[in-house]
Design an enzyme around this catalytic site. Structure first.
Site, short mmCIF file in Angstrom:
data_model
loop_
_atom_site.label_atom_id
_atom_site.label_comp_id
_atom_site.label_asym_id
_atom_site.label_seq_id
_atom_site.Cartn_x
_atom_site.Cartn_y
_atom_site.Cartn_z
N CYS A 228 14.17 -6.69 -0.17
CA CYS A 228 14.45 -5.62 -0.25
C CYS A 228 15.67 -5.24 0.48
O CYS A 228 16.80 -4.64 0.20
CB CYS A 228 13.61 -4.33 -0.10
SG CYS A 228 12.25 -4.19 -1.23
N ASN B 239 5.82 -18.20 -8.00
CA ASN B 239 4.67 -18.43 -7.28
C ASN B 239 3.96 -17.09 -7.30
O ASN B 239 4.68 -16.17 -6.86
CB ASN B 239 5.03 -18.85 -5.83
CG ASN B 239 5.68 -20.50 -6.15
OD1 ASN B 239 5.37 -21.30 -6.80
ND2 ASN B 239 6.58 -20.69 -5.09
N GLY C 30 0.82 -20.20 -3.80
CA GLY C 30 2.09 -20.46 -3.01
C GLY C 30 3.28 -19.51 -2.78
O GLY C 30 4.02 -19.82 -2.31
N HIS D 236 7.87 -10.05 -3.01
CA HIS D 236 8.74 -9.30 -3.73
C HIS D 236 9.00 -10.34 -4.92
O HIS D 236 9.66 -11.47 -4.81
CB HIS D 236 10.05 -8.82 -3.15
CG HIS D 236 10.91 -8.04 -3.93
ND1 HIS D 236 11.59 -6.99 -3.39
CD2 HIS D 236 11.48 -8.15 -5.25
CE1 HIS D 236 12.53 -6.56 -4.39
NE2 HIS D 236 12.59 -7.32 -5.34
N HIS E 261 10.03 -12.92 -7.43
CA HIS E 261 11.13 -13.55 -7.62
C HIS E 261 10.97 -14.72 -8.45
O HIS E 261 9.89 -15.28 -8.44
CB HIS E 261 11.81 -14.06 -6.20
CG HIS E 261 10.77 -14.75 -5.58
ND1 HIS E 261 9.87 -14.07 -4.87
CD2 HIS E 261 10.54 -16.12 -5.22
CE1 HIS E 261 8.88 -15.11 -4.12
NE2 HIS E 261 9.50 -16.08 -4.44
P1 AMP Z 1 7.93 -18.28 -2.44
O1 AMP Z 1 7.27 -19.43 -1.83
O2 AMP Z 1 8.06 -18.45 -4.01
O3 AMP Z 1 7.53 -16.91 -1.94
O4 AMP Z 1 9.63 -18.48 -2.10
C1 AMP Z 1 10.31 -17.83 -1.33
C2 AMP Z 1 11.66 -18.40 -1.18
O5 AMP Z 1 12.43 -17.43 -0.64
C3 AMP Z 1 11.55 -19.92 -0.53
O6 AMP Z 1 12.13 -20.67 -1.44
C4 AMP Z 1 12.68 -19.32 0.68
O7 AMP Z 1 13.51 -20.37 0.88
C5 AMP Z 1 13.43 -18.06 0.14
N1 AMP Z 1 14.04 -17.46 0.96
C6 AMP Z 1 13.39 -16.81 2.27
N2 AMP Z 1 14.26 -16.00 2.93
C7 AMP Z 1 15.36 -16.19 2.06
C8 AMP Z 1 16.77 -15.45 2.37
N3 AMP Z 1 16.94 -14.70 3.54
N4 AMP Z 1 17.72 -15.84 1.91
C9 AMP Z 1 17.53 -16.73 0.57
N5 AMP Z 1 16.42 -17.28 0.28
C10 AMP Z 1 15.40 -16.93 1.03
ZN ZN Z 2 10.89 -5.93 -1.82
#
Ligand code: AMP
Ligand code: ZN
Length: 130
Positions: A21, A104, A110, A115, A117
């Site tokens: 967010c 995930n 995992g 949020h 994605h």
């Molecule tokens: P998940 O394990 O599916 O929740 O993946 C979260 C992903 O968000 C990971 O691959 C992180 O490297 C990525 N991530 C976390 N913080 C940031 C950020 N500030 N900018 C870009 N990617 C991010």
């Molecule tokens: Zn959010």
């Protein structure tokens, strides 16, 4: 009969402690791949593959487990955007190239950022994960 749904008003538009967010609101920087009224795509900060970006809805939805029929059109748009944006950032075309989509969900899935994605991964193998 129209099947158009709008997101339910009970959904929070943003969560104060949610990192994605904050990215949507510009409070944390990101390397943007695509943005429109409803969606944002940006490069993953810790890529597992030569190409690795995330597509998110701008409204806060914690995970795929919270999805309901009002989200069908938006999630469908994310899926259509995945391949389009992959080519735009350098993925080779299907079938020699292609891409992988990962969502995930929850601890066993995992998920680290709560949020929703969609990971889009592409580029020459081997990759660091999966
Ligand atoms: P998940 O394990 O599916 O929740 O993946 C979260 C992903 O968000 C990971 O691959 C992180 O490297 C990525 N991530 C976390 N913080 C940031 C950020 N500030 N900018 C870009 N990617 C991010
Ligand atoms: Zn959010």
């Amino acid at each position: 009969m129209s099947t158009h749904h709008t997101p339910e008003s009970s959904a929070h538009l943003s969560e104060p402690n949610c990192i994605f967010c904050k990215i949507v609101q510009g409070q944390i920087p990101s390397q943007k791949v695509f943005e429109d009224e409803d969606l944002l795509a940006f490069h993953d900060i810790n890529p597992w593959a030569p190409i690795h970006f995330l597509i998110i809805p701008k409204t806060h939805i914690a995970s795929m487990a919270q999805l309901n029929p009002s989200h069908e059109a938006m999630m469908g748009r994310i899926m259509v955007k995945a391949g389009e944006l992959a080519l735009q950032v350098g993925a080779l075309p299907y079938p020699e190239g292609g891409f992988r989509v990962v969502v995930n969900t929850g601890r066993h899935g995992g998920q680290e950022v709560h949020h929703v994605h969609v990971h889009v991964l592409a580029g020459e193998r081997p990759w660091q994960k999966i």
